[in-house]
Design a protein around this motif. Structure first.
Motif, PDB file in Angstrom:
ATOM      1  N   ALA A  42      -5.632  31.208  50.576  1.00  0.00           N
ATOM      2  CA  ALA A  42      -5.973  29.829  50.943  1.00  0.00           C
ATOM      3  C   ALA A  42      -7.397  29.481  50.530  1.00  0.00           C
ATOM      4  O   ALA A  42      -7.677  28.375  50.064  1.00  0.00           O
ATOM      5  CB  ALA A  42      -5.795  29.645  52.449  1.00  0.00           C
ATOM      6  N   GLU A  43      -8.297  30.457  50.690  1.00  0.00           N
ATOM      7  CA  GLU A  43      -9.703  30.209  50.372  1.00  0.00           C
ATOM      8  C   GLU A  43      -9.936  30.081  48.864  1.00  0.00           C
ATOM      9  O   GLU A  43     -10.736  29.250  48.422  1.00  0.00           O
ATOM     10  CB  GLU A  43     -10.555  31.350  50.937  1.00  0.00           C
ATOM     11  N   THR A  44      -9.247  30.922  48.085  1.00  0.00           N
ATOM     12  CA  THR A  44      -9.481  30.945  46.636  1.00  0.00           C
ATOM     13  C   THR A  44      -8.565  30.009  45.867  1.00  0.00           C
ATOM     14  O   THR A  44      -8.836  29.695  44.695  1.00  0.00           O
ATOM     15  CB  THR A  44      -9.284  32.361  46.088  1.00  0.00           C
ATOM     16  N   GLY A  45      -7.470  29.594  46.489  1.00  0.00           N
ATOM     17  CA  GLY A  45      -6.484  28.781  45.797  1.00  0.00           C
ATOM     18  C   GLY A  45      -5.595  29.562  44.854  1.00  0.00           C
ATOM     19  O   GLY A  45      -4.829  28.972  44.076  1.00  0.00           O
ATOM     20  N   VAL A  46      -5.647  30.867  44.920  1.00  0.00           N
ATOM     21  CA  VAL A  46      -4.832  31.728  44.059  1.00  0.00           C
ATOM     22  C   VAL A  46      -3.575  32.140  44.815  1.00  0.00           C
ATOM     23  O   VAL A  46      -3.673  32.739  45.894  1.00  0.00           O
ATOM     24  CB  VAL A  46      -5.628  32.980  43.632  1.00  0.00           C
ATOM     25  N   PRO A  47      -2.381  31.833  44.280  1.00  0.00           N
ATOM     26  CA  PRO A  47      -1.153  32.247  44.961  1.00  0.00           C
ATOM     27  C   PRO A  47      -1.031  33.774  44.981  1.00  0.00           C
ATOM     28  O   PRO A  47      -1.250  34.435  43.964  1.00  0.00           O
ATOM     29  CB  PRO A  47      -0.047  31.626  44.107  1.00  0.00           C
ATOM     30  N   ILE A  48      -0.693  34.333  46.145  1.00  0.00           N
ATOM     31  CA  ILE A  48      -0.502  35.774  46.307  1.00  0.00           C
ATOM     32  C   ILE A  48       0.793  35.986  47.075  1.00  0.00           C
ATOM     33  O   ILE A  48       1.006  35.368  48.132  1.00  0.00           O
ATOM     34  CB  ILE A  48      -1.674  36.423  47.085  1.00  0.00           C
ATOM     35  N   ASP A  49       1.673  36.838  46.559  1.00  0.00           N
ATOM     36  CA  ASP A  49       2.899  37.187  47.258  1.00  0.00           C
ATOM     37  C   ASP A  49       2.552  38.241  48.304  1.00  0.00           C
ATOM     38  O   ASP A  49       2.528  39.447  48.023  1.00  0.00           O
ATOM     39  CB  ASP A  49       3.937  37.717  46.271  1.00  0.00           C
ATOM     40  N   CYS A  50       2.264  37.792  49.500  1.00  0.00           N
ATOM     41  CA  CYS A  50       1.758  38.689  50.548  1.00  0.00           C
ATOM     42  C   CYS A  50       2.809  39.698  51.003  1.00  0.00           C
ATOM     43  O   CYS A  50       2.465  40.819  51.392  1.00  0.00           O
ATOM     44  CB  CYS A  50       1.240  37.881  51.728  1.00  0.00           C
ATOM     45  N   ASP A  51       4.083  39.316  50.960  1.00  0.00           N
ATOM     46  CA  ASP A  51       5.137  40.266  51.317  1.00  0.00           C
ATOM     47  C   ASP A  51       5.196  41.406  50.313  1.00  0.00           C
ATOM     48  O   ASP A  51       5.404  42.580  50.687  1.00  0.00           O
ATOM     49  CB  ASP A  51       6.493  39.556  51.385  1.00  0.00           C
ATOM     50  N   LEU A  52       5.023  41.090  49.031  1.00  0.00           N
ATOM     51  CA  LEU A  52       4.993  42.130  48.006  1.00  0.00           C
ATOM     52  C   LEU A  52       3.789  43.038  48.202  1.00  0.00           C
ATOM     53  O   LEU A  52       3.895  44.269  48.093  1.00  0.00           O
ATOM     54  CB  LEU A  52       4.965  41.492  46.623  1.00  0.00           C
ATOM     55  N   VAL A  53       2.653  42.454  48.515  1.00  0.00           N
ATOM     56  CA  VAL A  53       1.437  43.236  48.726  1.00  0.00           C
ATOM     57  C   VAL A  53       1.650  44.297  49.800  1.00  0.00           C
ATOM     58  O   VAL A  53       1.341  45.480  49.605  1.00  0.00           O
ATOM     59  CB  VAL A  53       0.255  42.320  49.104  1.00  0.00           C
ATOM     60  N   VAL A  54       2.184  43.888  50.938  1.00  0.00           N
ATOM     61  CA  VAL A  54       2.298  44.841  52.050  1.00  0.00           C
ATOM     62  C   VAL A  54       3.466  45.813  51.892  1.00  0.00           C
ATOM     63  O   VAL A  54       3.593  46.750  52.682  1.00  0.00           O
ATOM     64  CB  VAL A  54       2.366  44.119  53.414  1.00  0.00           C
ATOM     65  N   SER A  55       4.275  45.606  50.871  1.00  0.00           N
ATOM     66  CA  SER A  55       5.363  46.559  50.607  1.00  0.00           C
ATOM     67  C   SER A  55       4.893  47.771  49.821  1.00  0.00           C
ATOM     68  O   SER A  55       5.639  48.739  49.670  1.00  0.00           O
ATOM     69  CB  SER A  55       6.497  45.874  49.831  1.00  0.00           C
ATOM     70  N   ARG A  56       3.648  47.736  49.334  1.00  0.00           N
ATOM     71  CA  ARG A  56       3.161  48.827  48.478  1.00  0.00           C
ATOM     72  C   ARG A  56       1.726  49.232  48.837  1.00  0.00           C
ATOM     73  O   ARG A  56       0.906  49.514  47.970  1.00  0.00           O
ATOM     74  CB  ARG A  56       3.261  48.400  47.013  1.00  0.00           C
ATOM     75  N   LEU A  57       1.449  49.299  50.116  1.00  0.00           N
ATOM     76  CA  LEU A  57       0.115  49.676  50.572  1.00  0.00           C
ATOM     77  C   LEU A  57      -0.193  51.129  50.239  1.00  0.00           C
ATOM     78  O   LEU A  57       0.689  51.984  50.226  1.00  0.00           O
ATOM     79  CB  LEU A  57      -0.012  49.459  52.079  1.00  0.00           C
ATOM     80  N   GLY A  58      -1.457  51.399  50.024  1.00  0.00           N
ATOM     81  CA  GLY A  58      -1.907  52.750  49.723  1.00  0.00           C
ATOM     82  C   GLY A  58      -3.130  52.740  48.838  1.00  0.00           C
ATOM     83  O   GLY A  58      -4.216  53.155  49.252  1.00  0.00           O
ATOM     84  N   PRO A  59      -3.002  52.271  47.595  1.00  0.00           N
ATOM     85  CA  PRO A  59      -4.150  52.265  46.689  1.00  0.00           C
ATOM     86  C   PRO A  59      -5.262  51.334  47.155  1.00  0.00           C
ATOM     87  O   PRO A  59      -5.048  50.457  48.004  1.00  0.00           O
ATOM     88  CB  PRO A  59      -3.534  51.780  45.370  1.00  0.00           C
ATOM     89  N   PRO A  60      -6.454  51.484  46.590  1.00  0.00           N
ATOM     90  CA  PRO A  60      -7.587  50.614  46.953  1.00  0.00           C
ATOM     91  C   PRO A  60      -7.270  49.150  46.703  1.00  0.00           C
ATOM     92  O   PRO A  60      -6.468  48.804  45.829  1.00  0.00           O
ATOM     93  CB  PRO A  60      -8.715  51.100  46.035  1.00  0.00           C
ATOM     94  N   VAL A  61      -7.937  48.286  47.440  1.00  0.00           N
ATOM     95  CA  VAL A  61      -7.681  46.853  47.358  1.00  0.00           C
ATOM     96  C   VAL A  61      -7.925  46.312  45.953  1.00  0.00           C
ATOM     97  O   VAL A  61      -7.248  45.375  45.506  1.00  0.00           O
ATOM     98  CB  VAL A  61      -8.524  46.092  48.409  1.00  0.00           C
ATOM     99  N   GLU A  62      -8.869  46.904  45.219  1.00  0.00           N
ATOM    100  CA  GLU A  62      -9.132  46.435  43.853  1.00  0.00           C
ATOM    101  C   GLU A  62      -7.895  46.539  42.975  1.00  0.00           C
ATOM    102  O   GLU A  62      -7.665  45.671  42.112  1.00  0.00           O
ATOM    103  CB  GLU A  62     -10.279  47.227  43.222  1.00  0.00           C
TER     104      GLU A  62
END
Length: 221
Positions: A42-62
């Motif tokens: 919301a802050e950056t205006g960049v669409p992010i598929d948040c469900d996809l993000v949390v399905s593959r947690l582990g590696p660094p945020v970068e």
């Protein structure tokens, strides 16, 4: 003259230092991370598929942000994510089943429980304090084989994690790799990566640890 009875040999081993991963091993950070990514989007205006993000947690945020932002913006965006993370991610993220008991089991045996995580260290400490999980120390910003640095420094003999990267970190430190299937990797993936033990979650860890300590002591007879 009466013979003195010999004192039986009682095998003992030094209390173990056990390392634990954080996200999806000790805590279910998906709700909090999802909220933080929504705020970042919301802050950056960049669409992010948040469900996809949390399905593959582990590696660094970068590594995750590189899927959504130009390479030149990743470092600054990661810094911003870490800034907003405490506001959005701590409260919604619960402990996973058996997490408190697993850490307590190590300390009950006289051992040390350490958390070695890819997460920003201050954020990791906030999660643990919020949930009342009390390891002896927390080391952040280490991933996969990089985790061996802290595991070796602290003399860990066991490392517990949910990701194949955690298995690689354990192997690099010559630790026994105990894996749980509460994260994105299933039992077959974890075994193929080299996990020595695979548990469905941490609820069975205290019994496993007690049995391992007894077995290790018996082998010293």
């Amino acid at each position: 003259m009466a013979l003195m009875a010999s004192t039986p040999h009682v095998p003992t081993i030094a209390p173990p230092t056990v390392g634990f991963d954080l996200d999806m091993t000790l805590i279910d950070s998906r709700p909090g991370i999802k909220a933080a990514y929504r705020a970042l989007s919301a802050e950056t205006g960049v669409p992010i598929d948040c469900d996809l993000v949390v399905s593959r947690l582990g590696p660094p945020v970068e590594e995750e942000l590189a899927n959504w932002f130009p390479a030149a913006e990743v470092a600054a965006t990661a810094d911003r994510y870490r800034e907003i993370y405490p506001e959005y991610a701590i409260t919604p993220s619960p402990a996973l089943a058996g997490a408190r008991e697993a850490v307590a089991a190590v300390r009950a045996l006289g051992g040390r429980a350490i958390v070695v995580t890819a997460k920003h260290e201050p954020s990791a400490k906030l999660h643990l304090a919020h949930l009342g999980i009390e390891p002896d120390t927390v080391i952040g910003r280490l991933w996969a084989e990089g985790k061996a640095q802290a595991l070796l420094e602290h003399g860990a003999r066991i490392y517990v994690g949910d990701h194949t990267g955690d298995v690689r970190g354990a192997r690099a430190a010559d630790c026994l790799s105990v894996a749980v299937t509460t994260g994105p990797c299933d039992a077959d993936e974890l075994r193929e990566a080299g996990a020595d033990v695979v548990l469905p979650d941490l609820t069975g860890f205290p019994a496993w640890l007690s049995a391992w300590v007894a077995s290790s002591a018996a082998r010293q007879v």
